[in-house]
Every structure is written in structure tokens, then in C-alpha cells.
Design an enzyme around this catalytic site. Structure first.
Site, PDB file in Angstrom:
ATOM      1  N   THR A 160       0.743  -1.085   0.036  1.00 43.23           N
ATOM      2  CA  THR A 160       0.020  -0.180  -0.110  1.00 43.23           C
ATOM      3  C   THR A 160       0.885   1.255   0.160  1.00 43.23           C
ATOM      4  OG1 THR A 160       0.131   0.261   2.413  1.00 43.23           O
ATOM      5  CG2 THR A 160      -1.762  -0.786   1.374  1.00 43.23           C
ATOM      6  N   ASP A 161       0.712   2.096  -0.288  1.00 35.70           N
ATOM      7  CA  ASP A 161       0.694   3.452   0.070  1.00 35.70           C
ATOM      8  C   ASP A 161       0.462   4.186   1.431  1.00 35.70           C
ATOM      9  OD1 ASP A 161       2.310   5.912  -0.696  1.00 35.70           O
ATOM     10  OD2 ASP A 161       1.162   6.562  -2.417  1.00 35.70           O
ATOM     11  N   TYR A 162       1.353   5.269   1.479  1.00 36.35           N
ATOM     12  CA  TYR A 162       1.346   5.615   3.392  1.00 36.35           C
ATOM     13  C   TYR A 162       0.035   5.555   3.957  1.00 36.35           C
ATOM     14  CZ  TYR A 162       3.588   8.096   6.647  1.00 36.35           C
ATOM     15  OH  TYR A 162       4.317   8.898   8.465  1.00 36.35           O
TER      16      TYR A 162
END
Length: 763
Positions: free
Chosen positions: A282-284
Site C-alpha cells: 500500500t501507499d502510506y
């Protein structure tokens, strides 16, 4: 000859057998390891927290260390230096129960400590070898400092310069973007991930992140499948075909479902259609953020993202905290969790971490392979090739190394801003400024004077927002009038003025969307005052996106777009301004005349009422504006040189192409100016009739050549049936028989034209 062929065949068979044996050994090793893991340890492998403020000597007592010891961490990111990484890795492989090594990731976007131009700038070089080389140097430096995974390349196509992260991509075109995506992956990963100077790449942001509504970061994306497949998805696929080992999910939603929880995107498309074998991260905080999208609470979206096809959770710790309950409730299967764990362990195995967890922790490499003189020399050369000469009236450039040169502007002596956005490993203070570069390259032959002239913006609060992460411009507390008067006094002493103006480094990048794309007014006022002196003015433009330059194009005699050139910025700028390097950059994105035109891009489709060849004149009941012309200020592929290139004698080897065959396109290019130089020869196609509407032009080939003064070359391109294919309304990738136009020239408005016909398949 026969014996040689036999030897090669035996070698090939031996290699295939060896690869198969290695694959079996890998599968057995990982299967055995998974069989020993508790459920909690499996979830730990899927957890990617940030390292936070871990410092050398304190890692063992940090909060993150306890989780590592308990087997609850699969990797860390945002941790820099061999010493810190070795200390933390030691906890994983010596204190955790199963001693599984960790991945260490970082946003190595356009270089490590040796920093190259921002990706948008790099793309304007149109030099794939140089772009790949920049990634190779970045991988060498990052791996020497303990990093084995980079969150790059970003391959999002963007046609909206309001979006700040356009700086981090390769512009508006799917063909050029795909070629650059491949070059970056090859640069990072090389041909063997077990080599100590390569790192795992991560393609981002999957998918469509570069097309948010209103150009506002993280915003909704909504487009048809046919547009996705033809205009936005190919660069991701190209990067995966080049071997990228991981993919990062994007923040936006697609068809109403956030990408992080979108099963069609992450499983049906990515794995089933494209055959991707790596892992998805995932992204942050991407999982937790799905709750704000309104698709469920954290336990719900954690299960949703796991079932959709996410393997690693960046920062949210939603997998760690909620998947066990989801498993107990029958929402997530243990088979799916095992599959996710296996993909993470595969990456660690491929990187050689199970053989040697400390393979990236060689302090000798860290001392000898980072920010070296040779790497900086290459960065200087690459930066100079990324600059785009937008205007050069009466050949004001190149400048002579003589007389008095006034260097004026808030970006003239701003070391912290030279690297641009997403330069997290850069030692900003070591970047070479415009002032320093001009002084060193000119030497004693010219006198270089300096004045700041203005702050970035009249609004101090805005300047603070635009100079985050230590990229200060050291705001001057004098009055605007006093600063301008000082600059004008300096200018009066000069033979020529170099005005270093534009955006600060953090005016573009993540969460740096803008509704207004002009140079800030304080700098425009300074520029107008400098022009009023009557002295010749060269605008050295800093920017992370296309800017609206209507005023500047009308009034400034020479404009050199340098983007954000990296750690060797000042030297590269001086090389080009003084003519030691002839500029050869070409725009990878169109520059609008004003914000109201956005999106404006070269490969648009015609309407039923297209504007004719009216040269900007308004025509009623045609597709145009009543207050502005349709064309951008600067078109895709545009860029001037200090010399002049002429194109002639465009030919095709045949005016008919049979299915499965190819034709050759040739053009003669000559250097008719007074300098040797490089030219990007560009080939565009138009499919005249299709089952669905087709773009007015599409880039299908380019070749960067070098021509000495007076030299002439014939440049050839080979077109195959594959180059004619597109996704039709059924999302089948097809080449439809019919007539095609081929254009070749120095930008997307190339005038030389030929035609050919793709014939019907024989029955």
C-alpha cells in the site's frame, strides 16, 4: 559452426535446468519456513512500519525493536545509513524466533545522495541510456548505504499540471512513459537482484493516480476502461514486463472502489491478465484511509484490501491488528495470507537476504561508493541534457565568458532547492547553486555579481508552505522595494542578466497542487523591473510542472527551463548557458497558455467540429474558445537548440503493410547551424479510420542523434503491426486494416508526412 550451435544448445539446456532446480530449492525453502510460522508471525511479514526517529545506538531500545523481536515487522522504510540498518537487521536475524531478515525501503526517486533532475526533467532528456544510468547510480549508492528496495519508478501519466506530483513522473505520453518506466526498472534491478549494487523496484501508483479531478492530490479518478487501457495503464505494464518486483497501490478510487481495496485492479488485471508474480504494497496509511472513502471501518477495509490483492501494509498496521479476527470470522482465508507471506519471502530470497542478511551493510562500500566524483560528473552531464531551451531570440544564448554578468533571483543562490521534491537522501547544502556554478565555470574570464532581488512570494505564509523539509529560501526581511532596488543597481553594472526564478522545490510534489500556475507575482515584478533596464535578460526557470508563461514568452528574450537539476545543478546550468553543452531537451508535457485550457495534450481526439487551420482565429460553431486559442504555449516534444536542424526526404519502404510484416520509415536530418548538437527525431502516427475514435497523433518512435556542424544523417524507424494496435471497445488489443499517416520531425507538430495502408489479413 555446427559444433558451436551444439555447444550453445547444451549451455541453454543446462541454464534452463539450473534455473528450474533453483526455483524448486527456493519454493521448498519458503514453504518450509511458512510451515514453521505462527499466524501472528505471518501477519508480521506483511507489516511495513516507518523507522521514525531511530538513531544509531538506540535501535535496540526503540518501540519498533520490540515488534521486530516479536516477529511483527517484515520491513522498514525511511531509515538511512549502514550503521542504523545493520543494527536493526541484527535484531531481526538474531533476536526474533525465526530470524527472518527485513526489507529496507526508501523513496530513492531521482538519485540517492548524488541527485539527478526530478523525473519530469529526466524525461525531457529523451535519453533512455542516461535515464537508466541515473537509476543504476541511485541503486549503487542506496545499496551501499543499506537500502534494498526503492519506491520508484512513478509511472503515472498526467495531463494536469495543477497536480503537484506531475514532477515525479514522465509527462503526458504513454509511449515515452512506457520506455522510461522500463529503463528505470532495468537501472534499479539490473539483470540479477542478488548483485549487491542492485535494489528491488516498486512501480507506483497503481493505478491512474495522475488523473485526479481538479488536479487535487489524492482526489477521485473517473475514466472509461478504454481510456485506461490505451492512455494510462501501459507504463505500469511496461515496468512489470521489465521485471519490477513490487507494485504500490494508489490512493485514488477506481470505478468507485479505492485502489487499495480494488480486486478488479489488483487481482483480475494485475495478476490474472498481466501475470504479475511480485508483491503489492500500500501507499502510506493507504488501508486506514479507505475508511474516509466511506467503504467501511478499519477491520472491514483491512480484510477488503487483503482479499483484493494487497500483500504489505505500509504504516497502518491494519493487517497486524485485524486480520486474525477476520480469519476467525471466515472473511479472510489462511491460504490467501500464506500467499501474501510467500510473495514477501520470495522478494527477500531473490535479494539474497537469507544467504546474507547483512549483504547491504558493508561500511566500506558506504564510504567509497556514495556521492563520488565520478557519479557527480555523470549527474552534471545528465542534468544538462534535461534542460529545455524554450526561447532564444537573436541567439542571446550561449553567453560569452566575459564582461559582467548579474545573477539575480530567489533561486540563484538556493542550494537547498536545487535537488527538487522527493530528494530525501540528498545532502541539500552540498548542492551546487546557479551562482556558484557560473562563477566556477566562468572562472576569471567574467565578473559575476549577485542580488536576491525578491523573496519567493510576497506572502510569507505561502513561502513557508512551499519550502518544507528543510528546503528554505532564507526569507529576506528587507522590504520588497529595497531588495528590488539592490538588484537593479547590480543589473545596471552588468552586460547581461541571468534571472533565476520560478517555483521552489516544494511548490511541486506530493500535496503541492496549485490552482494558479504563474510565476509568483513578487518574482514577476522583479523580472519586469529587470527587463525595463534595457539589458538582455536570460530567464533560468525552475519548476516541477508546466507553468503558464504567456507574459514571459512575450517579453523575455531567452528562457531556459532547468526544472530542478539535482546536486550538480549550478555546474550543469553554467555548462549550457556558456555553450559548453548545447541544450537538447524536449518537452515531455505540454505547457498551457492558461489554466482554463487544462487538460491540454498533443494526442487528443478530434470532435465532430474540429477547429481548422485557422492559426488561432476564432471560428463559430467549432470546438474552440472565444478568449484563447486551442494550442498550448509549448507543444509536446518541443525544444530549441543553439543550432538549427532541418528535416527532409521522408520516405516509407512500402505504402502497404501486410499483417505480421513491417515497413521502414526514413528521414534525412541535417545540422545547418553553427554548433554541433543533439536532436530528438520523433515519429508520430495517425490511424485515419477506426472502430473507435483515434487520437490525432501518437508518438511511436524516437531517436536521439548527434550531428556535427554541417553534418547530415539518415534516421530510420521500423514500424510493425504491433505499433498500430490499440484497445477497442471490447478491450481487445487489435490492429485494424486501413490507412495511416506517419509524421516525422522535431516535435509533435512535425510537418513531414507519408502514408501507408495496413492490408486485410488473407483468408
Amino acid at each position: 559452426m555446427r559444433h558451436a550451435r551444439y555447444t550453445l544448445s547444451v549451455f541453454f539446456l543446462f541454464s534452463v535446468c539450473l534455473m528450474a532446480q533453483n526455483q524448486k530449492s527456493k519454493e521448498k525453502f519458503i514453504n518450509d519456513l511458512i510451515s514453521k510460522m505462527t499466524f501472528e508471525e505471518k501477519l508480521g511479514q506483511l507489516n511495513l512500519p516507518t523507522a521514525g526517529d531511530i538513531t544509531t545506538g538506540q535501535a535496540a531500545s526503540s518501540d519498533i525493536a520490540k515488534k521486530i523481536e516479536q516477529g511483527k515487522v517484515g520491513g522498514l522504510f525511511n531509515i538511512k545509513s549502514v550503521q542504523k540498518i545493520k543494527e536493526v537487521q541484527k535484531i531481526a536475524v538474531e533476536k526474533s524466533r525465526l530470524k527472518i531478515p527485513m526489507l529496507f525501503g526508501m523513496d530513492v526517486i531521482h538519485g540517492y545522495e548524488t541527485t539527478f533532475p526530478i523525473p519530469l526533467g529526466l524525461s525531457c532528456s529523451w535519453n533512455l541510456e542516461m535515464i537508466q544510468r541515473s537509476a543504476e547510480i541511485a541503486a549503487q549508492e542506496a545499496s551501499a548505504d543499506g537500502i534494498n528496495w526503492t519506491f520508484s519508478p512513478m509511472v503515472d501519466i498526467s495531463r494536469d499540471p495543477r497536480w503537484g506530483r506531475i514532477a515525479e513522473g514522465s509527462g503526458e505520453d504513454v509511449y515515452l512513459g512506457s520506455k522510461i518506466a522500463q529503463a528505470m526498472v532495468k537501472g534499479y534491478q539490473g539483470n540479477d537482484l542478488r548483485k549487491k549494487n542492485t535494489i528491488l523496484s516498486c512501480v507506483k501508483h497503481f493505478a491512474l493516480y495522475g488523473a485526479p479531478e481538479s488536479g487535487r492530490d489524492y482526489n477521485t479518478v473517473d475514466m472509461s476502461k478504454i481510456r485506461m487501457y490505451n492512455e494510462y495503464l501501459p507504463p505500469y505494464k511496461a515496468a512489470l514486463d521489465a521485471g519490477a518486483g513490487s507494485v504500490m497501490a494508489s490512493f485514488n478510487d477506481i470505478d468507485g472502489i479505492p485502489a487499495t481495496g480494488n480486486k478488479w485492479l489488483l487481482t483480475d488485471l494485475l495478476r490474472k491478465q498481466w501475470g504479475f508474480k511480485g508483491f503489492v504494497v500500500t501507499d502510506y496509511t493507504g488501508i486506514n484511509e479507505m475508511t474516509d472513502h466511506g467503504v467501511g471501518d478499519v477491520p472491514t477495509v483491512a480484510a477488503m484490501s487483503m482479499n483484493a490483492g494487497v500483500e504489505m501494509d505500509m504504516v497502518s498496521e491494519a493487517f497486524l491488528n485485524h486480520l486474525k479476527k477476520a480469519y476467525e470470522q471466515g472473511i479472510v482465508s489462511v491460504e490467501r495470507i500464506d500467499q501474501a507471506v510467500r510473495l514477501i519471502l520470495n522478494a527477500k530470497y531473490d535479494l539474497g537476504l537469507f544467504d546474507d542478511p547483512y549483504r547491504y551493510c558493508d561500511e566500506t562500500r558506504a564510504q567509497n561508493e556514495i556521492f563520488t566524483a565520478s557519479s557527480r560528473a555523470e549527474a552534471r552531464k545528465i542534468a544538462a541534457e534535461s534542460f529545455v531551451l524554450l526561447k532564444n531570440d537573436q541567439q542571446l544564448l550561449p553567453l560569452k565568458k566575459q564582461g559582467v554578468i548579474a545573477v539575480i533571483g530567489p533561486l540563484a543562490d538556493a542550494a537547498e532547492n536545487m535537488a527538487g521534491t522527493w530528494s530525501v537522501a540528498t545532502q541539500q547544502a552540498k548542492s551546487v547553486t546557479v551562482l556558484a556554478g557560473l562563477r566556477e565555470v566562468a572562472g576569471k574570464q567574467a565578473q559575476i555579481l549577485y542580488a536576491k532581488g525578491s523573496n519567493l512570494d510576497y506572502d510569507a505564509a505561502f513561502e513557508e508552505r512551499a519550502t518544507m523539509f528543510g528546503k528554505t529560501l532564507h526569507r529576506d526581511n528587507r522590504s520588497d522595494v529595497d531588495m528590488r532596488n539592490e538588484a537593479l543597481a547590480i543589473a545596471q553594472k552588468a552586460d547581461v542578466i541571468v534571472a533565476a526564478l520560478g517555483e521552489s522545490a516544494e511548490m511541486s510534489g506530493e500535496c503541492s497542487s496549485r490552482t494558479e500556475l504563474k510565476i509568483p507575482q513578487s518574482q514577476k515584478d522583479l523580472l519586469h523591473a529587470l527587463l525595463a533596464t534595457g539589458k538582455p535578460v536570460v530567464l533560468v526557470l525552475f519548476n516541477g510542472r508546466p507553468l503558464v508563461l504567456e507574459d514571459e514568452v512575450k517579453s523575455v528574450p531567452a528562457i531556459l527551463d532547468v526544472w530542478f537539476p539535482g546536486s550538480e545543478a549550478g555546474y550543469a546550468i553554467a555548462d549550457v548557458l556558456f555553450g559548453d553543452v548545447n541544450p537538447s531537451g524536449k518537452l515531455s508535457v505540454s505547457f498551457p497558455r492558461n489554466v482554463g485550457q487544462i487538460p491540454v495534450y498533443y494526442n487528443h481526439k478530434n470532435t465532430g467540429r474540429p477547429l481548422g487551420n485557422s492559426e488561432g482565429k476564432f471560428e463559430k460553431f467549432k470546438s474552440n474558445y472565444i478568449d484563447q486559442r486551442n494550442e498550448p504555449e509549448f507543444v509536446f516534444g518541443y525544444g530549441l537548440s543553439y543550432t538549427h536542424f532541418a528535416y527532409d526526404h521522408l520516405t516509407v519502404s512500402s505504402h502497404q503493410m501486410k499483417p505480421g510484416q513491417s515497413i521502414t520509415v526514413s528521414v534525412e536530418v541535417s545540422n545547418q547551424g553553427n554548433y554541433s548538437g543533439k536532436e530528438v527525431v520523433q515519429l508520430y502516427l495517425r490511424d485515419l479510420v477506426g472502430s473507435v475514435t483515434r487520437p490525432v497523433r501518437e508518438l511511436k518512435g524516437f531517436n536521439k542523434i548527434t550531428l556535427a556542424q554541417g553534418e547530415k544523417k539518415t534516421v530510420t524507424f521500423t514500424l510493425t503491426e504491433e505499433d498500430l494496435k490499440f484497445y477497442n471497445s471490447d478491450l481487445n488489443f487489435v490492429a485494424e486494416p486501413g490507412m495511416f499517416e506517419v509524421f516525422v520531425g522535431g516535435n509533435s507538430e512535425a510537418q513531414l508526412k507519408e502514408t501507408f495502408e495496413l492490408l486485410q489479413p488473407q483468408k
